[in-house]
Design an enzyme around this catalytic site. Structure first.
Site, short mmCIF file in Angstrom:
data_model
loop_
_atom_site.label_atom_id
_atom_site.label_comp_id
_atom_site.label_asym_id
_atom_site.label_seq_id
_atom_site.Cartn_x
_atom_site.Cartn_y
_atom_site.Cartn_z
N SER A 55 0.86 -1.18 0.00
CA SER A 55 0.00 0.00 0.00
C SER A 55 0.90 1.23 0.00
CB SER A 55 -0.90 -0.05 1.23
OG SER A 55 -1.89 0.94 1.18
N ARG A 300 0.42 -4.31 -6.75
CA ARG A 300 -0.87 -4.79 -6.30
C ARG A 300 -1.94 -3.97 -7.00
NH1 ARG A 300 -4.69 -7.49 -4.97
NH2 ARG A 300 -5.60 -7.76 -2.90
N THR A 336 -7.65 2.25 3.29
CA THR A 336 -7.41 1.61 4.57
C THR A 336 -8.48 1.99 5.61
OG1 THR A 336 -5.06 1.74 4.06
CG2 THR A 336 -5.65 1.18 6.32
N CYS A 482 1.80 -7.51 -16.95
CA CYS A 482 2.23 -8.20 -15.72
C CYS A 482 3.50 -7.54 -15.21
CB CYS A 482 2.47 -9.68 -15.98
SG CYS A 482 3.28 -10.46 -14.58
N CYS A 505 5.19 -14.76 -9.69
CA CYS A 505 3.95 -13.99 -9.48
C CYS A 505 3.96 -13.29 -8.12
CB CYS A 505 2.75 -14.93 -9.59
SG CYS A 505 1.18 -14.15 -9.22
N CYS A 508 -0.62 -9.71 -7.74
CA CYS A 508 -1.22 -8.38 -7.87
C CYS A 508 -2.62 -8.45 -8.47
CB CYS A 508 -0.32 -7.46 -8.68
SG CYS A 508 -0.32 -7.82 -10.45
N CYS A 511 -3.46 -9.48 -14.23
CA CYS A 511 -3.78 -10.30 -15.41
C CYS A 511 -5.23 -10.77 -15.38
CB CYS A 511 -2.82 -11.50 -15.49
SG CYS A 511 -2.70 -12.46 -13.98
C1 LIG Z 1 -0.04 1.13 -4.54
C2 LIG Z 1 -1.14 1.35 -3.53
C3 LIG Z 1 -1.14 2.50 -2.76
C4 LIG Z 1 -2.14 2.71 -1.82
N1 LIG Z 1 -2.08 3.82 -1.04
C5 LIG Z 1 -2.94 3.96 -0.02
C6 LIG Z 1 -2.81 5.03 0.89
O1 LIG Z 1 -1.90 5.84 0.80
N2 LIG Z 1 -3.73 5.13 1.90
C7 LIG Z 1 -4.75 4.24 2.05
O2 LIG Z 1 -5.52 4.37 2.98
N3 LIG Z 1 -4.90 3.22 1.19
C8 LIG Z 1 -4.03 3.06 0.16
N4 LIG Z 1 -4.15 1.99 -0.70
C9 LIG Z 1 -5.32 1.12 -0.57
C10 LIG Z 1 -5.21 0.17 0.59
O3 LIG Z 1 -4.00 -0.51 0.54
C11 LIG Z 1 -6.35 -0.82 0.52
O4 LIG Z 1 -7.56 -0.14 0.44
C12 LIG Z 1 -6.38 -1.74 1.73
O5 LIG Z 1 -5.20 -2.47 1.81
C13 LIG Z 1 -7.57 -2.68 1.64
O6 LIG Z 1 -7.57 -3.53 2.73
P1 LIG Z 1 -8.23 -4.97 2.69
O7 LIG Z 1 -8.08 -5.53 4.04
O8 LIG Z 1 -9.57 -4.87 2.10
O9 LIG Z 1 -7.37 -5.79 1.62
P2 LIG Z 1 -5.81 -6.10 1.53
O10 LIG Z 1 -5.03 -5.07 2.24
O11 LIG Z 1 -5.54 -6.33 0.10
O12 LIG Z 1 -5.63 -7.48 2.33
C14 LIG Z 1 -6.12 -8.68 1.85
C15 LIG Z 1 -5.38 -9.82 2.51
O13 LIG Z 1 -6.06 -11.03 2.21
C16 LIG Z 1 -5.16 -12.02 1.82
N5 LIG Z 1 -5.90 -12.95 0.95
C17 LIG Z 1 -6.51 -12.65 -0.21
N6 LIG Z 1 -7.12 -13.72 -0.72
C18 LIG Z 1 -6.90 -14.74 0.14
C19 LIG Z 1 -7.30 -16.12 0.17
N7 LIG Z 1 -8.08 -16.63 -0.78
N8 LIG Z 1 -6.87 -16.88 1.20
C20 LIG Z 1 -6.10 -16.35 2.18
N9 LIG Z 1 -5.72 -15.06 2.20
C21 LIG Z 1 -6.12 -14.26 1.20
C22 LIG Z 1 -4.07 -11.25 1.13
O14 LIG Z 1 -2.87 -11.98 1.10
C23 LIG Z 1 -3.97 -9.99 1.99
O15 LIG Z 1 -3.09 -10.17 3.06
C24 LIG Z 1 -3.18 1.76 -1.67
C25 LIG Z 1 -3.17 0.60 -2.43
C26 LIG Z 1 -2.17 0.38 -3.35
C27 LIG Z 1 -2.15 -0.90 -4.15
S1 SF4 Z 2 -1.18 -11.74 -10.54
FE1 SF4 Z 2 -0.92 -11.88 -12.78
S2 SF4 Z 2 -0.19 -9.86 -13.39
FE2 SF4 Z 2 0.13 -10.01 -11.16
S3 SF4 Z 2 2.20 -10.80 -10.91
FE3 SF4 Z 2 0.86 -12.60 -10.91
S4 SF4 Z 2 0.82 -13.22 -13.06
FE4 SF4 Z 2 1.62 -11.13 -13.07
#
Ligand SMILES: Cc1cc2nc3c(=O)[nH]c(=O)nc-3n(C[C@H](O)[C@H](O)[C@H](O)COP(=O)(O)OP(=O)(O)OC[C@H]3O[C@@H](n4cnc5c(N)ncnc54)[C@H](O)[C@@H]3O)c2cc1C
Ligand code: SF4
Lengths: 536, 248
Positions: A55, A300, A336, A482, A505, A508, A511
């Site tokens: 994040s 991601r 978040t 990717c 992989c 993220c 794909c």
């Molecule tokens: C580049 C980037 C920058 C960002 N910047 C900000 C920011 O500055 N401020 C902010 O507030 N938000 C920011 N965000 C958004 C924020 O990160 C997300 O909104 C937040 O992480 C969502 O939380 P979540 O718990 O819904 O999902 P996630 O944080 O994605 O957590 C999901 C978890 O579930 C696990 N999981 C998924 N599927 C399975 C499965 N089938 N079995 C077991 N485990 C699984 C994953 O491994 C992961 O640990 C950003 C996001 C990105 C990608």
């Molecule tokens: S999820 Fe798909 S796009 Fe992301 S790293 Fe894995 S293969 Fe590449």
């Protein structure tokens, strides 16, 4: 496949949460705070909590104050109060300061590593009695005889490439629960199946996404200004692609650097990873990081559809929270606080009702939804390019989203144009010198690891499309979007074929989202596999 | 028979190790820590011996601060019967560690002290040998195959020239090599069971005869980064360049 057909072992819980992200952890911890007798399990596919979290992250602290009162006295390991916001428009070598949009005013917010914050939160949840199981992937849904969600099935371990059991084979167990909470984050693999099965998106627009790439740098002493938050628009993107960067200055000479590109881009030859690397060569950025080193990096997807794309967030036996539902606030690029809030809201609902029913209405009546409604037209306003987008953003911000209109979202994979029909823009991208050299070198900083002797977790539903139609129409864009160079077209004795370097992989999900034919299906690999992010 | 298995908490083998900027050591902040892989192999072998009815109890031991309990719990989840944490700071010399194992071996009346051949963090490869010497018992290091025959053990060792099979009297120290076995996956319900297994904490000085050797931290430095390569047009240019640099 000849996996043993034995009855799976079963563990019973009141609530099983999939995903130890902010949403899942907030839900689990709040459930225990409300009712210490509830049995709550959290399943996490990363080898340890936080290792798959990537994040920014500048977070709004409000929901954390609610969940962990007094947290400011013992904050997460990386936690720097925001001191100053800057917003820049970049040309190839120029920059112009823009007024900071109100959504980007970060006064009172904190820069954290969300991965480290999740570990910190997981300790609190465990201390409250939550059973957290990192290293296990929820690979399937367990349905009750009535067809409701009744829990999850943990993926088997020790299956070889051909699908045969190895000596180390261990059958995954079933976790049964009265309520299943999906906190898988953006484009959850189980959430995707359930949205389809229960037609949860029947009344909403298609969901839309972006890809976010990030590097954590240790820079030369004095280069980082702790608490400085910078965002940029413009170069290296042309105005048809929605996106921009973030540069968050941490303590201890660390800078978190990232780039986000909307996945609704049309150019079949666009390489998001390359855009990020070009951005790093802008004098403003280069000056900060040159001479430093990368600590960790990864990518991601982010969910961008907001208000109009929000599916129904309940189904029999289960609810969706956080990014799995799609609650990120795009103009703020923050999800978040929404994840934490929706997790707590779901916990309150489950503790009170003991069931999923009614959660959708509850969420829609909550501040979580009010926040999304207000900004609903800002992101789709950029569908007509950067300048129209900025104009829409200004209007929508001034009116607080009160204009009686809702701009529509379109599925990202349908936005890609065929090579023959697309006129590539002039992007003024130059040679690069800063590390990483290429995507493979970048994967090294993600410390991603998959046992190569396991079934490929990127399922191609119609391989013929790749070698024929896709090559001709789009030139195999998977080899470009990717961020980990998992897809490669190779020629060997067998002819031309798609090679999938699944071990690279980083989970993220790009794909699964952007493939124009929707024939790539991301499924969970063996539990514990995937990136090992360090403070991302 | 009791088997004592040493478990060290070490930086995970997937982690890209970075040296702290002041050279005082290796960065462990936010870094994933795991059971030293060779110790995991030793534990797996001990568990297999127990499952084959050749041993009665498997005890995992780790020496260090409270954090090591995480790795002990992993050992319990894999199947060890109980755990001992010997409370100590996190920089320990091999000799201190060997003294602890010797003291515990005597206290528990162990038949085998099963250790990894080395830890992947400092690569010392000394503890097994020192433990055997202090304890006055035989040692079989770098084991790739172990079978027990009552009072003795037959151990195949991986040596430079190939494989060497020896027979040793028990009690003894055995250290595992990579090819001994492939450790099992932890099963999810066993993680819950592990929470209920006994984990004793013993202070370092409670184990009579242990002297703490205070190590002095030297300087740590990463290897020199590789310089930029150059492209040459043909073999002649390559030879010329190599000559130029005094390499041929
Ligand atoms: C580049 C980037 C920058 C960002 N910047 C900000 C920011 O500055 N401020 C902010 O507030 N938000 C920011 N965000 C958004 C924020 O990160 C997300 O909104 C937040 O992480 C969502 O939380 P979540 O718990 O819904 O999902 P996630 O944080 O994605 O957590 C999901 C978890 O579930 C696990 N999981 C998924 N599927 C399975 C499965 N089938 N079995 C077991 N485990 C699984 C994953 O491994 C992961 O640990 C950003 C996001 C990105 C990608
Ligand atoms: S999820 Fe798909 S796009 Fe992301 S790293 Fe894995 S293969 Fe590449």
């Amino acid at each position: 496949m000849s996996l043993p057909d034995a009855e799976r072992e079963i563990m019973e819980y009141d609530v099983v949460v999939v995903g130890a992200g902010p949403a899942g952890l907030a839900c689990a911890l709040r459930l225990k705070q409300l009712d210490a007798d509830l049995m709550v399990a959290v399943i996490e596919k990363a080898s340890e909590v936080g290792a798959h979290i990537l994040s920014g992250a500048v977070i709004e602290p409000g929901p954390l104050d609610e969940l962990v009162p007094g947290w400011r006295d013992a904050p997460p390991p990386i936690c720097v109060p925001v001191e100053k916001d800057e917003f820049w428009y970049l040309g190839k070598a120029s920059r112009r300061k823009l007024p900071t949009p109100p959504q980007q005013n970060n006064h009172g917010n904190f820069i954290v590593s969300l991965g480290a914050t999740c570990q910190w939160l997981a300790d609190k949840a465990e201390a409250a009695g939550v059973d957290i199981f990192p290293g296990f992937a929820a690979s399937d849904i367990h349905f009750t005889d009535e067809g409701a969600v009744g829990g999850v099935i943990i993926g088997d371990m020790g299956v070889d490439l051909a699908g045969e059991p190895k000596d180390s084979y261990v059958q995954g167990i079933e976790i049964h629960a009265r309520t299943t909470v999906l906190g898988e984050g953006c484009r959850g693999h189980l959430s995707k199946q359930l949205i389809r099965r229960f037609e949860l998106d029947a009344d909403s627009d298609p969901q839309t996404y972006a890809i976010g790439m990030k590097e954590l740098w240790k820079v030369a002493p004095g280069k980082s200004t702790p608490g400085l938050v910078q965002h940029t628009l413009g170069w290296p993107l042309d105005s048809d692609i929605y996106g921009g960067s973030f540069i968050y200055h941490l303590d201890e000479d660390r800078i978190a650097l990232g780039y986000v590109c909307g996945l609704d881009y049309a150019d079949p030859d666009f390489v998001p990873f390359e855009a990020f690397q070009q951005f790093k060569h802008h004098p403003m950025v280069r000056e900060l990081i040159e001479g430093g080193e990368i600590i960790s990096s990864g990518a991601r997807a982010l969910v961008e559809g907001g208000f109009q794309s929000l599916p129904k967030v309940e189904m029999p036996g289960a609810v969706l929270i956080g990014d799995a539902a799609g609650l990120l606030n795009v103009p703020k690029i923050k999800g978040t606080h929404q994840a934490l809030r929706s997790g707590m809201l779901a916990a309150g609902h489950i503790a009170e009702k003991g069931a999923a029913e009614g959660f959708d209405a509850r969420l829609r009546a909550s501040p979580v939804m009010a926040e999304l409604k207000k900004v609903r037209n800002i992101r789709p306003g950029f569908n007509k390019g950067l300048w129209r987008g900025l104009l829409t953003a200004a209007i929508e911000t001034l009116t607080g989203g009160a204009l009686p209109r809702t701009l529509r979202n379109h599925a990202d994979h349908e936005e890609l144009e065929k090579r023959a029909e697309f006129n590539p823009p002039e992007r003024e991208w130059g040679p690069r010198e800063l590390p990483p050299r290429d995507r493979l070198a970048s994967v090294y900083f993600a410390a991603t690891e998959h046992d190569e002797d396991q079934p490929v977790h990127l399922k191609i539903l119609e391989p013929d499309v790749c070698t024929e139609r896709c090559t001709e129409e789009y030139g195999n864009p998977c080899t470009r979007f990717c961020p980990a160079a998992v897809y490669e077209m190779v020629e060997d004795e067998g002819g031309r074929r798609l090679q999938i370097n699944a071990a690279n992989c980083v989970h993220c999900k790009t794909c699964d989202i952007k493939d124009p034919y929707q024939i790539i299906n991301w499924v969970t690999p063996e539990g514990g596999a995937g990136p090992n992010y360090q403070n991302l | 028979m009791k088997i004592l298995v040493g478990i060290k908490r070490a930086v995970d083998y997937n982690v890209r190790v970075r040296v702290k900027s002041d050279g005082s050591g290796v960065e462990t902040d936010g870094v994933k820590m795991s059971v030293n892989p060779f110790d995991e192999i030793a534990l797996e072998e001990a568990l297999r011996l127990k499952e084959a009815g050749k041993a009665d109890e498997v005890i995992v031991v780790s020496i260090g601060p409270g954090d090591v309990q995480q790795q002990l719990r992993t050992g319990l989840a894999m199947g060890a019967d109980r755990a001992i944490q010997v409370e100590a700071g996190d920089t320990l010399q091999p000799l201190t560690v060997a003294q602890v194992f010797k003291a515990l071996a005597e206290r528990e009346g162990a038949g085998i002290v099963f250790l990894g051949k080395q830890a992947i963090d400092d690569d010392s490869n000394q503890v097994g040998q020192m433990t055997a010497a202090l304890w006055g018992r035989p040692q079989a290091t770098f084991a790739s195959k172990v079978s027990l025959n009552g009072e003795t053990a037959t151990v195949t060792r991986e040596v430079d020239a190939g494989l060497e099979t020896i027979e040793i009297d028990l009690p003894a120290v055995i250290t595992s090599d990579l090819r001994l076995n492939e450790p099992r996956f932890v099963k999810l319900p066993d993680i819950m069971k592990a929470k209920r297994k006994p984990l004793d904490v013993i202070a370092l000085d409670e184990l009579g005869g242990v002297v703490g050797v205070a190590p002095e931290a030297g300087h740590h430095a990463p290897p020199e980064p590789r310089g930029r390569g150059i492209m040459v047009d043909d073999t002649a240019a390559l030879v010329a360049e190599l000559k130029n640099r005094g390499l041929v």
